[in-house]
Enzyme design. Structure first.
Site, short mmCIF file in Angstrom:
data_model
loop_
_atom_site.label_atom_id
_atom_site.label_comp_id
_atom_site.label_asym_id
_atom_site.label_seq_id
_atom_site.Cartn_x
_atom_site.Cartn_y
_atom_site.Cartn_z
N SER A 46 -13.26 -11.14 -59.44
CA SER A 46 -13.13 -11.96 -58.24
C SER A 46 -13.53 -13.40 -58.51
O SER A 46 -14.17 -13.70 -59.51
CB SER A 46 -14.02 -11.39 -57.13
OG SER A 46 -15.36 -11.45 -57.53
N ALA A 116 -24.20 -18.85 -48.68
CA ALA A 116 -25.62 -19.09 -49.00
C ALA A 116 -25.70 -20.45 -49.69
O ALA A 116 -25.44 -20.58 -50.88
CB ALA A 116 -26.14 -17.98 -49.91
N ASP A 159 -26.96 -3.62 -59.72
CA ASP A 159 -26.75 -4.82 -60.55
C ASP A 159 -27.58 -6.00 -60.01
O ASP A 159 -27.09 -7.12 -59.89
CB ASP A 159 -25.27 -5.18 -60.60
CG ASP A 159 -24.95 -6.18 -61.71
OD1 ASP A 159 -25.78 -6.34 -62.63
OD2 ASP A 159 -23.87 -6.80 -61.67
N1 ADE Z 1 -21.46 -17.13 -54.65
C1 ADE Z 1 -21.02 -15.90 -54.47
N2 ADE Z 1 -21.13 -15.53 -53.20
C2 ADE Z 1 -21.69 -16.56 -52.54
C3 ADE Z 1 -22.09 -16.78 -51.22
N3 ADE Z 1 -21.93 -15.85 -50.29
N4 ADE Z 1 -22.65 -17.94 -50.91
C4 ADE Z 1 -22.81 -18.87 -51.85
N5 ADE Z 1 -22.47 -18.73 -53.12
C5 ADE Z 1 -21.90 -17.58 -53.47
#
Ligand code: ADE
Length: 332
Positions: A46, A116, A159
């Site tokens: 992904s 995030a 993981d």
């Molecule tokens: N990298 C992978 N998933 C993420 C997310 N939900 N927020 C920020 N960075 C990411």
């Protein structure tokens, strides 16, 4: 894949399925409902993009999977499990990225996740070299609380590592990447004995040679997962031990030039503490990095909290009830 890919990609008659447990209830979403921005994550199966909802202006992290790649590498079950786990965790208020909706077009699957903003915990460990004890203690405590919730509902992550631990806009921790989860059969979850291997919960199954495929990342994988023996929640407790060690020392405990040599070190418990590693932290790590998964601290705790881990002197002073409302200590 370029960040602009989805906006320019053909989007023929997409189908969209909103998670039933969320309030993101617009009409069917497609890739055209988002402006795709920078690439924020990249895995084997992904790619994750920062994306803005054109209707609300809200930012999301959208995980994009190529269907052909998923099918070719026989990862369909992994994707389904990831979605199931994220849906199960949607209502848990803290500690996890949230899945708002999924949709697909002919070529790709899309997971619309909370963004995030402050990125990976690994970035901060590498930036400052190692965490001050109060910082390590705080993030270890939030990670433990998230594990308690996840394990209570029967999800084993398998993981956990600082790349999969993200920080939100307030610097609180969120576990991400559920691509390798194991979801325990609800009928076999014994909430009072959280780490009984799934096989052992099934009285008709005595095949201890059952093979599970190796999942996870070499440096954080538990000996039990490595030897394909059992699938228990305490493989995540092993990873917790590795992550606490890494936050304090700067590097994970088991390191070698190849995956094979890393595995050898794990199986031989070949690791050392650097000089000056605080005694309470050392004691906790030693109680988590135990070969026998049944003997890890917390493995035989009853109920929905890892009481024996919470009570360890390393965590002295942690306000377990209010931790998600606290201002996290500054990482420096
Ligand atoms: N990298 C992978 N998933 C993420 C997310 N939900 N927020 C920020 N960075 C990411």
């Amino acid at each position: 894949m370029q960040a602009s890919h989805a906006a320019s990609a053909p989007v023929p008659t997409p189908t969209s399925t909103h998670s039933s447990n969320q309030s993101y209830k617009h009409s069917k979403r497609t890739a055209k409902d988002y402006i795709f921005g920078k690439l924020i994550g990249d895995g084997c199966y992904s790619t994750v993009f920062l994306a803005k909802d054109i209707h609300t202006g809200k930012e999301y992290a959208i995980k994009v999977c190529e269907k052909s790649h998923i099918v070719r590498h026989q990862k369909v079950q992994y994707i389904k499990r990831e979605k199931d786990a994220l849906n199960m965790l949607f209502s848990v208020p803290h500690g996890f990225v949230k899945l708002y909706c999924t949709f697909q077009d002919e070529e790709r699957l899309y997971f619309v996740l909370s963004y995030a903003k402050n990125g990976e915990l690994l970035h901060y460990i590498n930036k400052v070299g190692s965490f001050e004890l109060n910082v390590a203690k705080f993030y270890a405590a939030e990670l433990l609380m998230a594990l308690e919730k996840m394990h209570a509902i029967g999800i084993i992550h398998r993981d956990l590592k600082p790349e999969n631990i993200l920080l939100d806009e307030n610097m609180h921790l969120q576990i991400a990447d559920f691509g390798t989860v194991k979801i325990l059969d609800p009928q076999k979850i014994r909430s009072s004995t959280p780490n009984v291997p799934e096989d052992e919960q099934n009285s008709t199954s005595t095949d201890r040679s059952r093979k599970i495929s190796f999942v996870g990342t070499a440096q954080y994988v538990s000996p039990d997962l490595l030897q394909n023996r059992v699938d228990t929640r305490s493989s995540d407790l092993w990873a917790l031990g590795c992550i606490i060690y890494q936050m304090i020392s700067g590097l994970p405990p088991f390191r070698a030039s190849t995956e094979f040599l890393t595995f050898q070190k794990i199986l031989k418990m070949d690791y050392e503490f650097p000089e000056g590693f605080p005694a309470d932290a050392k004691d906790l790590v030693e109680k988590l990095l135990v070969l026998d998964h049944n003997k890890r601290l917390g493995a035989s705790d009853e109920g929905f909290t890892y009481e024996s881990i919470r009570k360890h002197p390393f965590f002295e002073g942690i306000d377990w009830e209010n931790i998600w409302d606290e201002t996290p200590p500054k990482i420096s």
